[in-house]
Design an enzyme around this catalytic site. Structure first.
Site, PDB file in Angstrom:
ATOM      1  N   SER A  91       6.293   4.724 -88.703  1.00  0.00           N
ATOM      2  CA  SER A  91       7.722   5.536 -89.017  1.00  0.00           C
ATOM      3  C   SER A  91       8.779   4.344 -88.846  1.00  0.00           C
ATOM      4  CB  SER A  91       7.855   6.738 -88.468  1.00  0.00           C
ATOM      5  OG  SER A  91       8.064   6.395 -87.039  1.00  0.00           O
ATOM      6  N   LYS A 138      12.472   6.276 -82.029  1.00  0.00           N
ATOM      7  CA  LYS A 138      13.493   6.079 -83.201  1.00  0.00           C
ATOM      8  C   LYS A 138      14.739   5.259 -82.999  1.00  0.00           C
ATOM      9  CE  LYS A 138      10.711   9.105 -85.612  1.00  0.00           C
ATOM     10  NZ  LYS A 138       9.693   8.786 -86.543  1.00  0.00           N
TER      11      LYS A 138
END
Length: 238
Positions: A91, A138
């Site tokens: 991701s 993230k």
């Protein structure tokens, strides 16, 4: 002139007796000394065996102490200073290069946000808002008080109704993002985050609890060390 005086003979005889007694005493002394030496040697041998045991014990305790200190330091570093993280998915590709089923390994600094707030573009490790038992990584996109809106993959940031950038410059993205999301107004002491492989990232756009609270922050990602080694701080600014 050639006669020998009896006194002289007596004197000579007396001297001979003394020499004999001296020799005997010397022999006795030498025997005593040798016996004493043997006793001393025996004592030394006995003592040396005891000393050897003591030395071995000291060495063992010394190694145990060093090992305990090393473990304590490692635990202190791992739980108070650094975070050794495993990233199973892609991701955050290409910034964090996960290797298929092997994933990626990264190091984060736990004290990064002790004296400063996260900045836009920081790669952070945090407790997943929908399940704090899991840790996520993230990139920070929206800061407290800002509004984030994604239109056809492009990110627009505004605060108090005024756009800050038009649109947000994101050279770290893997590919052109798709879709429109938001707007999201970020609460105080919270952050809006997304992955760099945006089309394949489970992030703030899709969570039930959209934002990452400040208390969920674990640290700032510093570098990746497996399967490749590179500086993530540098990639923050690319």
């Amino acid at each position: 002139m050639g006669d020998v005086n009896n006194n002289d003979l007596d004197f000579v005889e007396i001297l001979d007796d003394e020499d004999v007694s001296e020799d005997e005493s010397k022999e006795d002394q030498s025997v005593n000394k040798s016996n004493n030496k043997e006793k001393d040697n025996n004592k030394k041998e006995n003592l040396s065996e005891e000393e050897k045991k003591k030395v071995v014990k000291r060495e063992v305790f010394s190694w145990i102490r060093l090992l305990a200190i090393a473990v304590a330091v490692a635990l202190c570093i791992n739980y108070l200073i650094l975070f050794n993280g495993y990233v199973p998915s892609g991701s955050m590709y290409p910034t964090i290069e996960a290797d298929g089923s092997q994933g990626a390994r990264i190091i984060a600094f736990r004290l990064s946000y002790l004296f400063e707030e996260p900045k836009r573009g920081d790669i952070i490790i945090f407790k997943y808002p929908d399940d704090p038992r899991e840790n996520y990584v993230k990139r920070v996109i929206g800061l407290p008080g800002e509004t984030v809106e994604i239109i056809e993959g492009k990110v627009y940031i505004s605060k108090d109704g005024e756009k800050l950038e038009d649109p947000l410059y994101e050279p770290y993205l893997y590919e052109i993002p798709l879709g429109s999301y938001g707007p999201y107004t970020v609460p105080e002491d919270s952050y809006f985050v997304m992955g760099d492989n945006r089309n394949n990232s489970w992030d703030s756009r899709k969570w039930v609890n959209t934002f990452v609270p400040e208390e969920n922050l674990i640290g700032k990602a510093l570098f990746q060390y497996y399967p490749s080694i590179h500086n993530l701080l540098k990639k923050n600014n690319e």
